[in-house]
Design an enzyme around this catalytic site. Structure first.
Site, PDB file in Angstrom:
ATOM      1  N   ASP A  61       0.886  -1.260  -0.003  1.00  0.00           N
ATOM      2  CA  ASP A  61      -0.063   0.108   0.109  1.00  0.00           C
ATOM      3  C   ASP A  61       0.887   1.222  -0.142  1.00  0.00           C
ATOM      4  OD1 ASP A  61      -2.772  -1.126   0.022  1.00  0.00           O
ATOM      5  OD2 ASP A  61      -2.087  -1.893   2.170  1.00  0.00           O
ATOM      6  N   ASP A  94     -10.129  -4.986  -1.415  1.00  0.00           N
ATOM      7  CA  ASP A  94      -9.221  -4.760  -0.405  1.00  0.00           C
ATOM      8  C   ASP A  94      -9.890  -3.862   0.680  1.00  0.00           C
ATOM      9  OD1 ASP A  94      -6.920  -3.665   0.821  1.00  0.00           O
ATOM     10  OD2 ASP A  94      -6.265  -2.321  -0.864  1.00  0.00           O
TER      11      ASP A  94
END
Ligand code: DX5
Ligand code: ZN
Length: 228
Positions: free
Chosen positions: A34, A174
């Site tokens: 991320d 996600d």
């Protein structure tokens, strides 16, 4: 088979290389990275060096998720650093076609990411050129947030739309994924499940990966999928 992608946002980042290797050894399929710039979303995480660190300890596909306001600049940088998938948010992309091309030119697979409040119609013009679609189950920024329930019917709608167009693009979910909602998500059409806090928060990574896989695969058993 469902692809499980632990998010290193939830790892012990003081021991990052070790933590990546531990999830790879525990049976993960991809490593989810991320990238948050503190502007597109409220957190500040990694630069492209993290892709290089991860590549040194695993051969698994590296799945970079760019939550940045300038994907035109940063997407090719992460592709060149060695990420296999580079996904960017359409909410941040003025020139999305150009970004997709830049990722392909750098030798990576482009992905399109959508926030929970963004309509699926944003994807339409680029569907023939992308290798991954990321539907956020939380508003981007932090691990450990609760799953936003509307993501489930959204996953189903996307899966049906892709099928009707004859496209087999993986759908990645996600945020907020656990062994409680994995089966329902897979039944709705998810093929990649990212998990941060649920996997990295477990004392036994191998058991956590195995349980999440069992939960995901139970979607293919007859009968209704359980949903938390
Ligand atoms: C959120 C990130 C997610 C996050 C998922 O901005 O994109 O990848 O790490 O964490 P969990 O699984 O804890 O929601
Ligand atoms: Zn992510």
């Amino acid at each position: 088979m469902t692809i499980l992608a632990p998010s290193i946002l939830s790892s012990d980042r003081g021991r990052l290389a070790e933590e990546i290797k531990a999830m790879a050894d525990a049976g993960a399929d991809w490593i989810h990275i991320d990238i948050i710039d503190g502007n597109f979303a409220p957190n500040l995480t990694f630069g492209p060096w993290v892709v290089e660190v991860a590549r040194k300890v695993t051969d698994l596909p590296l799945d970079a998720h760019l939550m940045v306001t300038d994907p035109l600049t940063y997407a090719p940088i992460f592709a060149r650093a060695g990420a296999d998938y580079v996904s960017f948010h359409l909410e941040a992309a003025t020139h999305s076609e150009k970004i997709v091309s830049s990722i392909l030119d750098a030798g990576a697979k482009p992905g399109l990411a959508l926030n929970p409040g963004t309509s699926l119609s944003a994807l339409d013009e680029l569907l023939d050129r992308v290798a991954l679609i990321v539907l956020m189950g939380v508003n981007p920024g932090f691990s450990g947030q609760p799953f936003i329930p509307g993501t489930l019917p959204k996953t189903q709608r996307l899966s049906e739309a892709l099928k009707s167009k004859g496209l087999a693009i993986p759908i990645e979910i996600d945020g907020g994924v656990t062994d409680q909602n994995a089966a329902a998500l897979v039944k709705a059409g998810a093929t990649v499940l990212v998990s941060g806090s649920h996997l990295y928060g477990s004392p036994d990574y191998a058991a956590a990966v195995k349980n999440l896989r069992l939960a995901a695969e139970s979607a293919h058993a007859p009968g209704p999928a359980p949903m938390a």
